[in-house]
Design a protein around this motif. Structure first.
Motif, mmCIF file in Angstrom:
data_model
loop_
_atom_site.group_PDB
_atom_site.id
_atom_site.type_symbol
_atom_site.label_atom_id
_atom_site.label_comp_id
_atom_site.label_asym_id
_atom_site.label_seq_id
_atom_site.Cartn_x
_atom_site.Cartn_y
_atom_site.Cartn_z
ATOM 1 N N THR A 24 3.733 3.577 -0.161
ATOM 2 C CA THR A 24 4.108 2.770 0.895
ATOM 3 C C THR A 24 5.180 1.656 0.535
ATOM 4 O O THR A 24 6.275 1.353 1.295
ATOM 5 N N TRP A 43 5.577 -3.499 10.695
ATOM 6 C CA TRP A 43 4.163 -2.736 10.651
ATOM 7 C C TRP A 43 4.052 -2.408 9.219
ATOM 8 O O TRP A 43 2.863 -2.205 8.530
ATOM 9 N N ASN A 44 5.014 -2.043 8.288
ATOM 10 C CA ASN A 44 5.064 -1.717 7.175
ATOM 11 C C ASN A 44 4.363 -2.868 6.104
ATOM 12 O O ASN A 44 3.534 -2.513 5.400
ATOM 13 N N ASP A 47 0.694 -2.882 7.100
ATOM 14 C CA ASP A 47 -0.001 -1.802 6.582
ATOM 15 C C ASP A 47 -0.493 -2.101 5.215
ATOM 16 O O ASP A 47 -1.424 -1.796 4.723
ATOM 17 N N TYR A 72 -8.950 4.111 9.127
ATOM 18 C CA TYR A 72 -7.658 3.732 9.329
ATOM 19 C C TYR A 72 -6.344 4.526 8.839
ATOM 20 O O TYR A 72 -5.516 4.752 9.328
ATOM 21 N N SER A 76 -3.915 6.225 11.354
ATOM 22 C CA SER A 76 -2.544 5.847 11.112
ATOM 23 C C SER A 76 -1.695 6.962 10.970
ATOM 24 O O SER A 76 -0.645 7.142 11.372
#
Length: 127
Positions: A24, A43-44, A47, A72, A76
């Motif tokens: 990520t 949101w990255n 996260d 999650y 997601s």
């Protein structure tokens, strides 16, 4: 599942979570390479922080963290696939989900086996 298998399942789960976080982070920087980090979706960053917190909980053998990590991750991924309509990485996501689920099983077994049968703590007042 015995105690060693439970510990191994949880260890693999938090290590796989670190791999997921690393991917990520790398993808976030790839997305940012076309512009600036400010242009990356907020949101990255959420996260990454959330996954780090849950990973730490799995590392500390918390049942709630293992369950939340699994839920999650699955939710997601499903959300991403539905919103963006891109079904890339399903086999890889399934592998991660499998190991996160095994972590859930390991955490439940670990606490069940580690605590053992509870003794009767009632006080006997009979003479």
């Amino acid at each position: 599942m015995n105690l060693e298998q439970a510990k191994t399942a949880m260890r693999i789960a938090w290590k796989m979570s670190l791999v997921s976080i690393l991917v990520t982070v790398m993808l976030t920087f790839v997305y940012a390479s076309g512009g600036s980090l400010a242009q990356v979706d907020w949101w990255n960053w959420v996260d990454i922080v959330l996954m780090l917190a849950l990973t730490y909980g799995v590392y500390k053998k918390h049942r709630a963290s293992t369950v939340l990590l699994f839920v999650y991750y699955v939710v997601s991924k499903i959300y991403f696939w539905i919103v963006y309509g891109v079904f890339l990485g399903i086999p890889i996501a399934a592998v991660f989900a499998y190991f996160f689920f095994r972590g859930v099983q390991g955490a439940i077994a670990y606490h069940r086996l580690n605590n053992g049968p509870e003794e009767d703590t009632a006080v006997n007042y009979s003479i």
